[in-house]
Design a protein around this motif. Structure first.
Motif, PDB file in Angstrom:
ATOM      1  N   GLY A 429       0.799  -1.221   0.000  1.00 51.05           N
ATOM      2  CA  GLY A 429       0.000   0.000   0.000  1.00 51.05           C
ATOM      3  C   GLY A 429       0.827   1.263   0.000  1.00 51.05           C
ATOM      4  N   VAL A 430       0.157   2.376   0.374  1.00 52.29           N
ATOM      5  CA  VAL A 430       0.743   3.720   0.366  1.00 52.29           C
ATOM      6  C   VAL A 430       0.950   4.173   1.806  1.00 52.29           C
ATOM      7  CG1 VAL A 430       0.392   6.121  -0.349  1.00 52.29           C
ATOM      8  CG2 VAL A 430      -0.424   4.238  -1.810  1.00 52.29           C
ATOM      9  N   ASP A 431       2.061   4.823   2.057  1.00 58.58           N
ATOM     10  CA  ASP A 431       2.329   5.341   3.402  1.00 58.58           C
ATOM     11  C   ASP A 431       1.258   6.367   3.790  1.00 58.58           C
ATOM     12  OD1 ASP A 431       4.644   5.489   5.565  1.00 58.58           O
ATOM     13  OD2 ASP A 431       3.878   7.527   5.254  1.00 58.58           O
ATOM     14  N   CYS A 432       0.902   6.359   5.070  1.00 60.50           N
ATOM     15  CA  CYS A 432      -0.177   7.209   5.581  1.00 60.50           C
ATOM     16  C   CYS A 432       0.018   8.678   5.203  1.00 60.50           C
ATOM     17  CB  CYS A 432      -0.257   7.052   7.100  1.00 60.50           C
ATOM     18  SG  CYS A 432      -1.459   8.144   7.886  1.00 60.50           S
ATOM     19  N   ALA A 433       1.248   9.156   5.278  1.00 63.07           N
ATOM     20  CA  ALA A 433       1.520  10.580   5.030  1.00 63.07           C
ATOM     21  C   ALA A 433       1.290  10.975   3.579  1.00 63.07           C
ATOM     22  CB  ALA A 433       2.952  10.903   5.438  1.00 63.07           C
ATOM     23  N   PHE A 434       1.187   9.987   2.671  1.00 59.51           N
ATOM     24  CA  PHE A 434       1.068  10.291   1.245  1.00 59.51           C
ATOM     25  C   PHE A 434      -0.263   9.823   0.657  1.00 59.51           C
ATOM     26  CE2 PHE A 434       5.556  10.609   2.003  1.00 59.51           C
ATOM     27  CZ  PHE A 434       6.024  11.538   1.093  1.00 59.51           C
ATOM     28  N   GLN A 435      -1.178   9.354   1.477  1.00 58.62           N
ATOM     29  CA  GLN A 435      -2.447   8.851   0.953  1.00 58.62           C
ATOM     30  C   GLN A 435      -3.360  10.003   0.553  1.00 58.62           C
ATOM     31  OE1 GLN A 435      -4.029   6.216   3.953  1.00 58.62           O
ATOM     32  NE2 GLN A 435      -2.272   4.808   3.842  1.00 58.62           N
ATOM     33  N   ALA A 436      -3.905   9.922  -0.674  1.00 58.66           N
ATOM     34  CA  ALA A 436      -4.802  10.967  -1.187  1.00 58.66           C
ATOM     35  C   ALA A 436      -6.139  10.934  -0.453  1.00 58.66           C
ATOM     36  CB  ALA A 436      -5.015  10.773  -2.683  1.00 58.66           C
ATOM     37  N   MET A 437      -6.611  12.093  -0.093  1.00 60.61           N
ATOM     38  CA  MET A 437      -7.896  12.238   0.589  1.00 60.61           C
ATOM     39  C   MET A 437      -8.990  12.566  -0.430  1.00 60.61           C
ATOM     40  SD  MET A 437      -7.326  11.709   3.837  1.00 60.61           S
ATOM     41  CE  MET A 437      -6.174  10.423   3.297  1.00 60.61           C
ATOM     42  N   PRO A 438     -10.259  12.448  -0.056  1.00 60.99           N
ATOM     43  CA  PRO A 438     -11.350  12.787  -0.973  1.00 60.99           C
ATOM     44  C   PRO A 438     -11.165  14.187  -1.558  1.00 60.99           C
ATOM     45  CG  PRO A 438     -12.236  11.692   0.948  1.00 60.99           C
ATOM     46  CD  PRO A 438     -10.774  11.927   1.231  1.00 60.99           C
ATOM     47  N   GLY A 439     -11.316  14.305  -2.867  1.00 60.12           N
ATOM     48  CA  GLY A 439     -11.170  15.580  -3.563  1.00 60.12           C
ATOM     49  C   GLY A 439      -9.757  15.885  -4.008  1.00 60.12           C
ATOM     50  N   GLU A 440      -8.760  15.101  -3.540  1.00 61.42           N
ATOM     51  CA  GLU A 440      -7.362  15.330  -3.934  1.00 61.42           C
ATOM     52  C   GLU A 440      -6.999  14.447  -5.129  1.00 61.42           C
ATOM     53  OE1 GLU A 440      -5.230  16.552   0.271  1.00 61.42           O
ATOM     54  OE2 GLU A 440      -5.343  14.418  -0.268  1.00 61.42           O
ATOM     55  N   SER A 441      -6.093  14.975  -5.958  1.00 61.95           N
ATOM     56  CA  SER A 441      -5.615  14.223  -7.116  1.00 61.95           C
ATOM     57  C   SER A 441      -4.684  13.107  -6.652  1.00 61.95           C
ATOM     58  CB  SER A 441      -4.873  15.149  -8.082  1.00 61.95           C
ATOM     59  OG  SER A 441      -4.318  14.415  -9.158  1.00 61.95           O
ATOM     60  N   GLY A 442      -5.030  11.871  -7.005  1.00 61.20           N
ATOM     61  CA  GLY A 442      -4.229  10.734  -6.570  1.00 61.20           C
ATOM     62  C   GLY A 442      -3.674   9.937  -7.730  1.00 61.20           C
ATOM     63  N   LEU A 443      -2.638   9.142  -7.446  1.00 61.52           N
ATOM     64  CA  LEU A 443      -2.032   8.255  -8.428  1.00 61.52           C
ATOM     65  C   LEU A 443      -2.149   6.822  -7.919  1.00 61.52           C
ATOM     66  CD1 LEU A 443       1.265  10.204  -9.253  1.00 61.52           C
ATOM     67  CD2 LEU A 443      -0.824  10.107 -10.630  1.00 61.52           C
ATOM     68  N   MET A 444      -2.776   5.961  -8.721  1.00 62.41           N
ATOM     69  CA  MET A 444      -2.873   4.547  -8.397  1.00 62.41           C
ATOM     70  C   MET A 444      -1.756   3.815  -9.144  1.00 62.41           C
ATOM     71  SD  MET A 444      -5.475   4.180  -6.355  1.00 62.41           S
ATOM     72  CE  MET A 444      -5.839   2.430  -6.476  1.00 62.41           C
ATOM     73  N   LEU A 445      -0.857   3.157  -8.397  1.00 58.14           N
ATOM     74  CA  LEU A 445       0.275   2.462  -8.989  1.00 58.14           C
ATOM     75  C   LEU A 445       0.067   0.954  -8.939  1.00 58.14           C
ATOM     76  CD1 LEU A 445       3.375   4.420  -7.606  1.00 58.14           C
ATOM     77  CD2 LEU A 445       1.903   4.950  -9.558  1.00 58.14           C
ATOM     78  N   THR A 446       0.518   0.281  -9.993  1.00 56.76           N
ATOM     79  CA  THR A 446       0.471  -1.184 -10.066  1.00 56.76           C
ATOM     80  C   THR A 446       1.804  -1.691 -10.589  1.00 56.76           C
ATOM     81  OG1 THR A 446      -1.898  -1.088 -10.595  1.00 56.76           O
ATOM     82  CG2 THR A 446      -0.756  -3.185 -10.979  1.00 56.76           C
TER      83      THR A 446
END
Length: 453
Positions: A429-446
């Protein structure tokens, strides 16, 4: 025509058309493997004739192996043949050399099939005929092959388990003599490979020294051996179906449960291992090697860390699971790999690709990620990570152990960093400090390894 009941009353053109209509659809792209010999020249002529009524695309590929002194002349001949018929052709020029423990013939075949993988086609069409099939079956018998080997060459099969290209052999029931008659009837020209007369090659020895005498005593040997290979091919198919049933019971996500394997009889367990090997497109281990592998698996302790290698495959055990996979060198990164915003980030040194998709309110917070240089590194030890905001930051080693990730996979994971901060671990997963919140632009990595085995 070949003397089978199916084909004795029809012409070679009609027979090949019947094979094509079972396999090929309109607008399929067929590529003839054109060597310049009489078999492939006749095949090219037949397909050119049929392409008009069946509306498939036709082209050719010629592989110049660089073995014969006449190789360049053969390439020119193939080019001229295709020019005369208005058929596009690709010519690949190689320098095939004999490798240790690999015959020159086998090395040339391997190089040729590697070329086929680079060709854009629905079908690579090969000119193997009935005499070739008989030679193949006899050679396999003399090598002590099992049911699958004695089943001979199939009319159609995938070039490899992952790709969409298929190999098609529409002349497998056609005799060499019938092909020669067709070539003479249509005044076709061809080249002669001088190596076909060299009886130091096993196939040529059978062709020139054994089969003429065999024909004197058993005139119908071609048909009877071909019929036997059909029977063995059906048996091999049934064994594959049995292995597929066993794999569903004994395997999870590509891993084999040792206890489930032990519940099978020894021959049935061997059949399952052979089937798994075939799914990886690798050379099967010898019977002696396969039985030794199976004996070690049958006697392995629950906490064993067994590691077996054969050819290009390796077997690893972890917590009662067996992983069969292609053998890879342990990946290394001499310097951090820098991300420049690629959506499809190919990491050649790690043997895989990171896929990146934008998604609002999920994945990695993009703005925070790019505040510092974004890199990929391998584990060196001491990394700490917090994928769950409700739990404290912990040792990455401990997290991976709890996830039951095998040690060899832990060492190969691409870890994503922003500056010196560990941001993302594949499968964790993603470290807590870098997790996107609702309304924020996020990147899903695979993370996608080149092969999943």
């Amino acid at each position: 025509m070949a003397n089978s009941r199916k084909s004795s009353s029809i012409t070679i053109l009609e027979y090949v058309e019947s094979i094509l209509r079972e396999q090929v659809t309109r607008r399929d792209h067929l590529v003839v493997a054109l060597s310049g010999g009489v078999d492939s020249v006749v095949l090219l002529h037949l397909l050119h004739t049929l392409s008009r009524s069946m509306a498939f695309r036709l082209s050719a590929v010629h592989v110049e192996h660089g073995i014969s002194a006449y190789a360049a002349q053969w390439s020119d001949f193939c080019q001229d043949q295709c020019n005369a018929l208005g058929i596009p052709i690709q010519i690949f020029r190689l320098k095939v050399k004999k490798a240790p423990q690999v015959s020159l013939e086998a090395a040339a075949r391997q190089a040729r099939y590697q070329v086929f993988e680079c060709v854009q086609a629905d079908y690579i069409v090969l000119a193997h005929h009935q005499d070739d099939q008989v030679e193949t079956v006899l050679l396999q018998l003399l090598r002590g092959a099992g049911v699958k080997g004695l089943g001979g060459m199939p009319v159609v099969r995938k070039l490899d388990s992952a790709g969409a290209i298929r190999l098609l052999r529409p002349l497998l029931e056609v005799s060499r003599e019938t092909i020669m008659q067709y070539a003479r009837q249509h005044y076709l020209g061809w080249v002669n490979d001088e190596s076909n007369d060299d009886t130091t090659f096993n196939r040529n020895f059978l062709r020139h020294a054994i089969f003429p005498r065999l024909e004197q005593r058993f005139p119908a040997y071609r048909e009877t051996i071909s019929r036997a290979s059909h029977h063995l091919g059906e048996a091999a198919h049934l064994l594959d179906e049995l292995a597929e049933i066993d794999s569903k019971r004994a395997m999870t996500a590509g891993n084999l449960h040792i206890e489930s394997l032990r519940k099978l009889s020894f021959p049935r367990a061997k059949n399952l291992l052979r089937y798994v090997c075939s799914q990886h497109d690798v050379i099967q281990p010898s019977t002696v090697k396969l039985e030794e592998i199976l004996r070690q698996l049958f006697t392995a302790a629950a906490d064993t860390k067994l590691h077996l290698v054969f050819g290009e495959m390796e077997i690893r055990c972890f917590k009662g699971l067996v992983r069969m996979q292609s053998k890879h060198a342990q990946p290394e990164i001499t310097a951090p790999l820098v991300w420049h915003g690629e959506r499809h980030w190919v990491l050649e040194s790690l043997g895989g690709t990171i896929e990146c998709v934008q998604q609002e309110g999920a994945g990695i917070k993009r703005d925070k990620l790019v505040e510092k240089p974004v890199t990929v590194r391998l584990r060196v030890g001491g990394e700490r990570f917090q994928p769950d905001c409700k739990r404290p930051r912990r040792s990455l080693k401990k997290i991976l152990q709890e996830a039951l990730l095998p040690p060899w996979e832990r060492r190969a994971l691409p870890l994503l960093f922003s500056g010196e901060q560990l941001v993302w671990v594949p499968g964790i997963g993603v470290d807590c400090a870098f997790q996107a919140m609702p309304g924020e632009s996020g990147l899903m990595l695979t993370w996608r390894p080149n092969e999943f085995n």
